[in-house]
Write a protein that holds these residues in place. Structure first.
Motif, PDB file in Angstrom:
ATOM      1  N   GLN A  38       0.795  -1.170   0.106  1.00 25.62           N
ATOM      2  CA  GLN A  38      -0.094   0.087  -0.015  1.00 25.62           C
ATOM      3  C   GLN A  38       0.771   1.298   0.011  1.00 25.62           C
ATOM      4  OE1 GLN A  38      -2.619  -0.256   3.422  1.00 25.62           O
ATOM      5  NE2 GLN A  38      -4.375  -1.336   2.037  1.00 25.62           N
ATOM      6  N   ALA A  39       0.260   2.435  -0.407  1.00 24.91           N
ATOM      7  CA  ALA A  39       1.031   3.521  -0.421  1.00 24.91           C
ATOM      8  C   ALA A  39       1.423   3.786   0.928  1.00 24.91           C
ATOM      9  CB  ALA A  39       0.170   4.743  -0.972  1.00 24.91           C
ATOM     10  N   LYS A  72       4.856   5.365  -3.267  1.00 30.41           N
ATOM     11  CA  LYS A  72       3.830   6.055  -3.885  1.00 30.41           C
ATOM     12  C   LYS A  72       3.436   5.028  -5.086  1.00 30.41           C
ATOM     13  CE  LYS A  72       6.313  10.484  -2.889  1.00 30.41           C
ATOM     14  NZ  LYS A  72       6.877  11.670  -3.705  1.00 30.41           N
ATOM     15  N   PRO A  73       2.025   5.190  -5.659  1.00 30.89           N
ATOM     16  CA  PRO A  73       1.645   4.705  -6.603  1.00 30.89           C
ATOM     17  C   PRO A  73       2.583   5.095  -8.053  1.00 30.89           C
ATOM     18  CG  PRO A  73      -0.044   5.534  -5.457  1.00 30.89           C
ATOM     19  CD  PRO A  73       1.068   6.048  -4.902  1.00 30.89           C
ATOM     20  N   SER A  96      -0.178   0.155  -4.359  1.00 28.66           N
ATOM     21  CA  SER A  96      -1.683   0.462  -4.411  1.00 28.66           C
ATOM     22  C   SER A  96      -2.114   1.818  -3.664  1.00 28.66           C
ATOM     23  CB  SER A  96      -2.414  -0.452  -4.083  1.00 28.66           C
ATOM     24  OG  SER A  96      -2.282  -0.964  -2.315  1.00 28.66           O
ATOM     25  N   SER A  97      -2.998   2.334  -4.116  1.00 31.62           N
ATOM     26  CA  SER A  97      -3.292   3.760  -3.445  1.00 31.62           C
ATOM     27  C   SER A  97      -4.533   3.628  -2.385  1.00 31.62           C
ATOM     28  CB  SER A  97      -3.996   4.801  -4.537  1.00 31.62           C
ATOM     29  OG  SER A  97      -4.988   4.339  -5.309  1.00 31.62           O
TER      30      SER A  97
END
Length: 126
Positions: free
Chosen positions: A12-13, A86-87, A125-126
């Motif tokens: 995850q971000a 970050k994405p 992922s954001s």
């Protein structure tokens, strides 16, 4: 020199990942080692590099303050610690080796490297 990168995955971000690159060859310590990445539809871009002596590290602006490249010459290993992901960091990450005598002027260019690993996918992922 043969290189094998591993350690990618889905995160995850804001999370972290540590990529590893195992190198074969008795002269590993004399090679400049680097990480590049390539996102779909984009050119392969420089992320970070560290010289044979392990002293000076170089980073792309996008990696400064978040990524750290390190190497363990005794183990023939190179690492990329990635924090605050970050994405836009999503890409296939490659480790690369520059033969002794290579020019520092080409350190940030894929053409400056002689050996490449197979790549490891990093998805943020954001």
């Amino acid at each position: 020199v043969q290189l094998q990168a591993f350690g990618g995955g889905l995160v995850q971000a804001g999370g972290s990942l540590r990529l590893s690159c195992a190198a074969s060859g008795r002269t590993f310590s004399s090679y400049t080692m680097a990480w590049f990445r390539q996102a779909p539809g984009k050119k392969r871009e420089f992320v970070a590099a560290r010289g044979w002596s392990g002293g000076t590290a170089y980073y792309a602006d996008s990696a400064k303050g978040r990524f750290t490249i390190s190497r363990d010459n005794a183990k023939n290993m190179v690492y990329l610690q990635m924090n605050s992901l970050k994405p836009e960091d999503t890409a296939v990450y490659y480790c690369a080796a520059m033969s002794p005598g290579g020019s520092i002027l080409t350190m940030t260019s894929p053409s400056g490297y002689d050996y490449w690993g197979q790549g490891t996918q990093v998805t943020v992922s954001s």
